[in-house]
Motif scaffolding. Structure first.
Motif, PDB file in Angstrom:
ATOM      1  N   MET A 295      47.276  48.182  23.923  1.00  0.00           N
ATOM      2  CA  MET A 295      46.081  47.437  24.324  1.00  0.00           C
ATOM      3  C   MET A 295      45.908  47.489  25.838  1.00  0.00           C
ATOM      4  SD  MET A 295      45.905  44.286  21.687  1.00  0.00           S
ATOM      5  CE  MET A 295      44.204  44.015  22.142  1.00  0.00           C
TER       6      MET A 295
ATOM      7  N   GLU B 267      40.514  46.050  21.886  1.00  0.00           N
ATOM      8  CA  GLU B 267      40.313  44.693  21.359  1.00  0.00           C
ATOM      9  C   GLU B 267      39.659  44.758  19.980  1.00  0.00           C
ATOM     10  OE1 GLU B 267      38.462  41.623  23.860  1.00  0.00           O
ATOM     11  OE2 GLU B 267      37.726  40.685  22.009  1.00  0.00           O
TER      12      GLU B 267
ATOM     13  N   LEU C 153      42.418  40.651  28.078  1.00  0.00           N
ATOM     14  CA  LEU C 153      43.544  40.858  27.159  1.00  0.00           C
ATOM     15  C   LEU C 153      44.362  39.583  27.020  1.00  0.00           C
ATOM     16  CD1 LEU C 153      45.329  42.853  25.475  1.00  0.00           C
ATOM     17  CD2 LEU C 153      46.734  43.012  27.510  1.00  0.00           C
TER      18      LEU C 153
ATOM     19  N   PHE D 106      42.681  37.038  24.952  1.00  0.00           N
ATOM     20  CA  PHE D 106      42.676  37.416  23.537  1.00  0.00           C
ATOM     21  C   PHE D 106      44.053  37.197  22.907  1.00  0.00           C
ATOM     22  CE2 PHE D 106      43.433  40.855  20.408  1.00  0.00           C
ATOM     23  CZ  PHE D 106      42.496  40.494  19.453  1.00  0.00           C
TER      24      PHE D 106
END
Lengths: 300, 224
Positions: free
Chosen positions: A67, A74, A105, A108
């Motif tokens: 990621m 995502e 990131l 999330f």
């Protein structure tokens, strides 16, 4: 068959004698056409996530999602969350970061309580020194291919990378093209060479996900307007297709992400191009040919 | 829009040209154009260059600037034989962060983009000219919200803060098309589309991929 390519849709061949000298010229990836009318882009993306999860499970490996904080990874992670497939996220922390990507990131990851490993990486050492052994071995003309190979070397388990998204480009007025599926093959060659179980191109894992993307109303709206408005490519619009699938997704404003490395990246790229040619690994084909190839229908 | 209305619509490029002329009169001399390398500040420069108006340029260089913008700003100046000064700002230094805190308290704002813009303005000379002032359209749950800079009493002049430019901009067919499509797509804001509106007038403008330009700063928390 490379473990990364092991599904019913993608095949590769070496077109005769495999030779280290020009192995890339002989490494071809073929995509079968769709088996039927694809479902929505979201559904096809979830199907891909499910298939990948099952391959990883069958191999007894933990899913490792690479990621970057970008929207592609995502979106991919959200697909795995939706099908409730457990995974661990890996983030490469560079000397020059895109702080807003990092914040996307971390937000999330925190919201979804995802296990995360941060890998510190000095891109200056890599671009000045380490890249050359990869470049020589794989005839790399673009630094990102070497970065991708290094990521696969570093990340354990069953690494999955959210690359391979289809970018439609208007290279000349009214002429819309796409990368030919299977372009950007160099990391695939690495995976095959090392018998490494991994997925390099999430967004090209099935012909259905590709065709669902190309026929989605939002992408069709881009195609309809590209010539009149002068949109150079579909990158920005793709974000809104992702947002229509997961409304919480926020658009990003960046190019590939490698622009953060500045002049050093461009200088290295120029040297690689001098040594190994330009865009040798990228083939552009007209959009209608790609759709015909995937759907095996005649497109006018 | 009727044909008559369409014909009476002012041309956005002409309005931008006129604004540059007016500002030279207001300043009673050449302004100092603050250039970030973004599209709007490039447009501001173009309005002066293409009309042969006198000006000087300062390129802002933050430690964690968007590298492509900084490079583009230098290249644009060099290719147009425009002399420039570079103003370097270390946005992570304690003195800079203290300044931001002071501005935050004085102006009662917590929007990071506004904070950085204000700092830049407050440390600039009175004849400085900035490329702000255009409305910004946001889509939210099927509704379009128009944001303006006017919540703040800016201490310097924003080039695009002009009612005629704003009204013409909002009536441009491309901006209207964005508004119609926005809830279906669903677009977040019109920043990307805006670039293609300006490309209709200046076809050689190149497309940028960025947000406010401050988003890469470590202290930036105001994610779009």
């Amino acid at each position: 068959m490379s473990p990364s390519l092991a599904n019913n849709f993608i095949h590769y061949d070496w077109s005769g004698n495999r030779s280290r000298q020009n192995h890339l010229d002989k490494f071809h990836i073929h995509y079968s056409p769709v088996k039927g009318q694809p479902h929505s882009f979201l559904q096809e993306s979830l199907n891909v996530a499910q298939q990948i999860y099952e391959v990883a499970q069958a191999k007894g490996l933990e899913l490792s999602l690479l990621m970057s904080g970008g929207i592609d990874s995502e979106f991919m992670a959200r697909c795995f969350l939706r099908i409730e497939a457990p995974f661990k996220a890996y983030y490469f922390q560079y000397q020059k970061n895109m702080n807003y990507d990092r914040k996307f990131l971390m937000d999330f990851i925190a919201r979804n309580q995802i296990p995360l490993e941060i890998i510190h990486f000095d891109e200056n050492i890599f671009l000045e020194d380490e890249i050359w052994s990869y470049a020589q071995k794989y005839k790399i003309h673009e630094p990102f291919a070497a970065f991708d190979i290094r990521r696969f070397e570093t990340v354990p388990g069953f690494p999955v990378m959210a690359s391979g998204d289809i970018v439609l480009e208007q290279r000349r007025k009214g002429e819309i093209t796409s990368f030919e599926p299977g372009s950007l093959r160099i990391p695939q060659v690495y995976l095959e060479d090392h018998d490494k179980p991994a997925v390099y191109q999430f967004f090209q894992y099935s012909p259905e996900i590709m065709l669902a993307f190309l026929t989605d109303p939002i992408i069709r709206a881009w195609i309809e307007r590209a010539e009149r408005v002068g949109f150079p490519d579909s990158r920005h619009w793709k974000q809104y297709l992702f947002r229509s699938c997961f409304p919480e997704i926020k658009p990003r404003y960046k190019w590939t992400g490698y622009e953060r490395f500045g002049d050093l990246y461009l200088e290295t790229q120029a040297k690689l191009t001098q040594l190994y040619g330009y865009e040798k690994d990228i083939v552009h084909i007209p959009l209608k040919n790609l759709i015909a190839q995937l759907s095996k229908t005649s497109i006018n | 829009m009727s044909i008559g209305e369409a014909l009476s619509q002012p041309d956005l490029k002409k309005l931008i040209y006129r604004r540059a002329q007016q500002l030279v009169e207001i300043f009673k001399g050449p302004p100092i154009l603050y250039f970030s390398g973004g599209m709007k500040s490039e447009l501001m420069l173009r309005a002066f260059i293409e009309q042969g108006l006198k000006f000087s340029v300062r390129i802002i260089k933050y430690d964690q600037c968007i590298w492509a913008d900084f490079k583009r700003a230098m290249l644009f100046c060099n290719s147009n034989n425009v002399h420039y000064e570079t103003v370097h700002k270390n946005e992570n230094s304690s003195s800079y962060l203290q300044t931001l805190e002071d501005i935050k308290r004085t102006y009662k704002i917590d929007n990071f983009a506004d904070l950085f813009s204000l700092e830049m303005m407050l440390t600039s000379p009175p004849q400085a000219l900035f490329a702000g002032g255009l409305p910004w359209l946001l889509e939210s749950n099927g509704h379009i919200k128009e944001l303006k800079d006017t919540q703040i009493d800016w201490p310097r002049i924003n080039f695009f803060a002009d009612d005629k430019i704003t009204n013409t901009y909002l009536n441009e067919s491309l901006i209207e098309e964005w508004q119609i499509l926005a809830s279906f797509i669903p677009f977040h804001d019109n920043k990307y589309w805006e670039q293609f509106l300006f490309k209709q007038y200046w076809p050689d403008l190149s497309t940028r991929y960025r947000w406010s330009g401050f988003e890469n700063f470590q202290s930036y928390e105001d994610l779009p």
